[in-house]
Design a protein around this motif. Sequence first.
Motif, short mmCIF file in Angstrom:
data_model
loop_
_atom_site.label_atom_id
_atom_site.label_comp_id
_atom_site.label_asym_id
_atom_site.label_seq_id
_atom_site.Cartn_x
_atom_site.Cartn_y
_atom_site.Cartn_z
N LYS A 1 0.80 -1.22 0.00
CA LYS A 1 0.00 0.00 0.00
C LYS A 1 0.84 1.28 0.00
CE LYS A 1 -3.38 -2.61 2.70
NZ LYS A 1 -2.57 -3.86 2.75
N THR B 1 2.57 4.56 -0.72
CA THR B 1 2.43 5.63 -1.70
C THR B 1 3.54 6.68 -1.56
OG1 THR B 1 0.97 6.91 -0.23
CG2 THR B 1 -0.08 5.39 -1.78
N LYS C 1 1.96 1.77 -6.28
CA LYS C 1 1.10 2.89 -5.89
C LYS C 1 1.89 4.15 -5.50
CE LYS C 1 -2.19 -0.53 -4.11
NZ LYS C 1 -1.36 -1.70 -4.44
N LYS D 1 2.63 6.59 -11.34
CA LYS D 1 1.73 7.47 -10.58
C LYS D 1 2.47 8.58 -9.83
CE LYS D 1 -1.24 3.42 -9.92
NZ LYS D 1 -0.34 2.51 -10.69
#
Length: 339
Positions: free
Chosen positions: A159, A161, A188, A217
């Motif tokens: 997860k 980021t 991510k 991203k």
Amino acid sequence: TRCGIKRIGKSLEKERCPVTELVFRHVRLTDDCFSGLACCKFRLTQLCIMKSSITDTGVTILCDALKYPSRKVATLNLRDNLITDTGVISLCDALKHPSCEVTKLNLRGNKITDTGVTSLRDALIHPSCKVISLNLRGNKITDAGVDNLCDSLTHPSCKVTTLSLSYNRITSTCAIILYRALVHQSCKVTTLDLSGNEIHNIAVSVLCDALNHPSCKVTTLRLTGTRITDTGATSLCDAAKHPSCKVTTLDLSRNQITDTGVTSLCDALTHPSCKVTTLGLSGNHITDTGVTSLCEVVQHGNCKLVTLNLGWNRDISEESKQSLRSLVEQHRSGFELSF
């Protein structure tokens, strides 16, 4: 002392206690002190123990406490301590526990090597791990560690980021490793900090290929103090003009960029596809000539800049500074300009 820490913990247990953040800074805490804190049923959401000489033993005691369902610590800041790979193993054991709520983990300035990163890799891909922000700045991580970490970044369960690997022992070799991770659909990462490493122009070019990829991203990229020259700046500018590039914050402070690099940056900033709103150029080799180019940019309709840092460019005259300030006041309401 353990007694003092236990008294603090008892106060935190009280039903009407409003405290959700506890900070220990420059407090020499013994391992025994952590036993006193761990046994208390506190409702803290933020725990910061920095520059307090925490050892692996203390971390292990603290991690046992994080596994209790009543513990709600989401932000754990353990920066600038004495934590080694052994302590990281205990941390990772806690992160994989279903009751652990940590989402932001700061391990900056410890003694973590590639071995510790391997433990983190295994934790980050665990379905129960909730970490979204990981700060590993100022440790002893090499390209091998980055390779291991990238294995987790491409895993569907990871997860993360926000990732800081600044001021480690990373070289340009890791660029292709990072490229493969950043273009992976499962990755991510939106904020990446590689400052203070041996990331030179060739590596920057590879990273730019990643920024141009539709699956990448990254919106914030920090490359402070990586010896980037005008060649690297030009690569970044070409990437910023690409329709798929999502970068809005670009920090190139303390590099070797000259007015030539600024010209390239200005070309990018006025391009319709460029999304950069925050640009850091402090501590480079920019002169009045570069400021003249920037004066034209702030008047351009396509420019989306709202923050510009030009501090510690010693060859910029007061006259040029005032000229840019005046134009910003006329054309950019709310613009943050610093010299």
